[in-house]
Design an enzyme around this catalytic site. Structure first.
Site, mmCIF file in Angstrom:
data_model
loop_
_atom_site.group_PDB
_atom_site.id
_atom_site.type_symbol
_atom_site.label_atom_id
_atom_site.label_comp_id
_atom_site.label_asym_id
_atom_site.label_seq_id
_atom_site.Cartn_x
_atom_site.Cartn_y
_atom_site.Cartn_z
ATOM 1 N N TYR A 44 29.388 53.751 -1.395
ATOM 2 C CA TYR A 44 30.728 52.728 -0.637
ATOM 3 C C TYR A 44 30.162 52.270 -0.425
ATOM 4 O O TYR A 44 30.218 50.613 0.065
ATOM 5 C CB TYR A 44 31.166 53.832 0.729
ATOM 6 N N PRO A 57 23.626 50.321 3.039
ATOM 7 C CA PRO A 57 23.713 51.527 3.427
ATOM 8 C C PRO A 57 23.201 51.632 4.706
ATOM 9 O O PRO A 57 23.004 50.801 5.944
ATOM 10 C CB PRO A 57 22.778 51.872 2.586
ATOM 11 N N HIS A 58 24.450 52.411 5.324
ATOM 12 C CA HIS A 58 24.639 52.249 6.743
ATOM 13 C C HIS A 58 25.243 53.835 6.837
ATOM 14 O O HIS A 58 26.621 54.582 5.993
ATOM 15 C CB HIS A 58 25.687 51.590 7.549
ATOM 16 N N ALA A 59 25.439 54.486 8.145
ATOM 17 C CA ALA A 59 25.991 55.638 8.657
ATOM 18 C C ALA A 59 26.950 55.348 9.938
ATOM 19 O O ALA A 59 26.255 54.333 10.440
ATOM 20 C CB ALA A 59 25.137 57.164 8.656
#
Length: 147
Positions: A55, A65-67
């Site tokens: 994603y 990238p990350h959350a």
């Protein structure tokens, strides 16, 4: 603005990696060292990747990238990993990825200005070509300093 976050201490250069999880771990290390994220943050990104797919692969050769903040983001930060040989993240249209910029934000609001500066960078076709071609820390810092 971005030089405040992406600098000598948060940029990693590497020839290649064996896998996308290894790329995430290497990219995350400066944020881990600074206690901006916890190890759970990387775990959350990997778990979400398995559920949703890549994603965070945004464009050809580019991943961010990350959350979620509650998944281990302790502070606001960015780190950058530049690979000389890209790695496949499972994104049919955007692999291989050679530029990984990890984003961490402790809440839903504090990173808005940072995202705005990143969007300016990502929108500059000329600078993105130069970033993908960059081989040295100085080349990367020069490009980043414009945003």
């Amino acid at each position: 603005m971005l030089s405040q976050w992406i600098h000598d201490g948060t940029i990693r250069l590497q020839e290649k990696v064996e896998s996308w999880p290894q790329a995430l771990e290497i990219c995350a290390q400066p944020l881990l060292d600074a206690k901006t994220i916890t190890p759970e943050y990387i775990t959350a990104i990997i778990e979400q990747h398995h559920v949703l797919g890549p994603y965070y692969v945004l464009a050809p050769g580019l991943a961010m990238p990350h959350a979620r903040p509650e998944e281990g983001a302790q502070g606001l930060g960015l780190s950058l990993l530049k690979l000389q040989h890209g790695v496949n993240f499972g994104s049919d249209e955007h692999d291989p990825v050679d530029l990984i910029i990890m984003l961490a934000a402790p809440d839903k609001h504090s990173h808005i200005e940072m995202i705005s500066s990143l969007a300016e960078l990502f929108s500059s076709d000329e600078d993105m070509v130069l970033l993908h071609q960059a081989k040295t820390l100085e080349e990367i810092k020069t490009i980043i300093s414009r945003f």
